[in-house]
Design an enzyme around this catalytic site. Sequence first.
Site, PDB file in Angstrom:
ATOM      1  N   ALA A 165      -2.069   9.318  15.563  1.00 18.96           N
ATOM      2  CA  ALA A 165      -2.047  10.367  14.545  1.00 18.96           C
ATOM      3  C   ALA A 165      -2.441   9.822  13.180  1.00 18.96           C
ATOM      4  O   ALA A 165      -3.190  10.459  12.421  1.00 18.96           O
ATOM      5  CB  ALA A 165      -0.655  10.999  14.486  1.00 18.96           C
ATOM      6  N   SER A 166      -1.959   8.629  12.861  1.00 23.13           N
ATOM      7  CA  SER A 166      -2.295   8.043  11.553  1.00 23.13           C
ATOM      8  C   SER A 166      -3.784   7.761  11.440  1.00 23.13           C
ATOM      9  O   SER A 166      -4.399   8.016  10.397  1.00 23.13           O
ATOM     10  CB  SER A 166      -1.476   6.768  11.316  1.00 23.13           C
ATOM     11  OG  SER A 166      -1.904   5.701  12.146  1.00 23.13           O
ATOM     12  N   VAL A 209       0.812  -1.220   0.000  1.00 28.54           N
ATOM     13  CA  VAL A 209       0.000   0.000   0.000  1.00 28.54           C
ATOM     14  C   VAL A 209       0.844   1.268   0.000  1.00 28.54           C
ATOM     15  O   VAL A 209       0.287   2.372  -0.104  1.00 28.54           O
ATOM     16  CB  VAL A 209      -0.991   0.027   1.177  1.00 28.54           C
ATOM     17  CG1 VAL A 209      -1.984  -1.118   1.075  1.00 28.54           C
ATOM     18  CG2 VAL A 209      -0.264   0.015   2.516  1.00 28.54           C
ATOM     19  N   TYR A 213       0.623   5.950  15.922  1.00 27.35           N
ATOM     20  CA  TYR A 213      -0.560   5.202  15.505  1.00 27.35           C
ATOM     21  C   TYR A 213      -1.812   6.077  15.614  1.00 27.35           C
ATOM     22  O   TYR A 213      -2.630   6.119  14.678  1.00 27.35           O
ATOM     23  CB  TYR A 213      -0.709   3.958  16.376  1.00 27.35           C
ATOM     24  CG  TYR A 213      -1.908   3.112  16.052  1.00 27.35           C
ATOM     25  CD1 TYR A 213      -1.928   2.283  14.940  1.00 27.35           C
ATOM     26  CD2 TYR A 213      -3.054   3.150  16.860  1.00 27.35           C
ATOM     27  CE1 TYR A 213      -3.032   1.514  14.642  1.00 27.35           C
ATOM     28  CE2 TYR A 213      -4.160   2.379  16.570  1.00 27.35           C
ATOM     29  CZ  TYR A 213      -4.147   1.561  15.465  1.00 27.35           C
ATOM     30  OH  TYR A 213      -5.252   0.801  15.169  1.00 27.35           O
ATOM     31  N   ILE A 238      -9.352  -4.855  19.844  1.00 23.79           N
ATOM     32  CA  ILE A 238      -9.848  -6.089  19.232  1.00 23.79           C
ATOM     33  C   ILE A 238      -8.746  -7.139  19.314  1.00 23.79           C
ATOM     34  O   ILE A 238      -7.557  -6.836  19.134  1.00 23.79           O
ATOM     35  CB  ILE A 238     -10.249  -5.855  17.758  1.00 23.79           C
ATOM     36  CG1 ILE A 238     -11.273  -4.701  17.646  1.00 23.79           C
ATOM     37  CG2 ILE A 238     -10.811  -7.124  17.136  1.00 23.79           C
ATOM     38  CD1 ILE A 238     -12.595  -4.946  18.316  1.00 23.79           C
TER      39      ILE A 238
END
Length: 239
Positions: free
Chosen positions: A147-148, A54, A145, A178
């Site tokens: 912020a993303s 990606v 994490y 999860i």
Amino acid sequence: MSGILEGRTALVVGGAGGIGHAIAAAFRKEGARVTIADRAEVLDAAEATTAIDVTDPASILQAVNNAERLHGDIDILVNAAGVSSERYWDDLDLDEWNRVLSINLTGTFLVCKEVVPRMVRRQHGRVINIASQLAIKGAPGLAHYCASKAGVIALTKSLALEVSPLGVLVNAIAPGPINTPMTDRMSETWKSQKAAELPLGRFGNPEEVAPTAVLLASDPGGNLYVGQTLGPNSGDIMP
């Protein structure tokens, strides 16, 4: 009896494990033709799959073209590829910051850049971006994490405003903790403290998140959701 996604075609990016895999399974159960895109080393040859990186536009183009060759035009896109790491501020360097943002946020942007124009041309499509409740509340040791994923939510809202008049509905899901390989890599201290904070007193399972994606992908169930962030989160966030 046919499912509510009968005849639809879905591409689930990051669908080889965790939440993405549960969403792919739920879509298939509801009758959709599903292609899973993920890193080559984690793909299951028994499923309809295509390799993807990606962070690489050329890889994304190839994966999207492969998905269309397998099942036809993409009606539903799920962006579930994601990474995390527990890095407190003093140990969070630029390389790790860039690694997490390039996959979680820029990766979502790049996949949408390839798929959404195809949906717009057909004036039909559903995009579901996987964010996190930590995008809303933050967390120590997870600034990169959080912020993303906050960026994913903002991207979702902005893109939805642009393309919903053109027949493409864009929404996000922000799960709470999860039980996935990603959370398995977190420290036992973090996991036990986090579970104790939750009104339900436990982490969720991927199969408990997937029905939210089915709702957003369905007609008429998802027809009025535009730029929304739905939160199956064990009560961790109550907007």
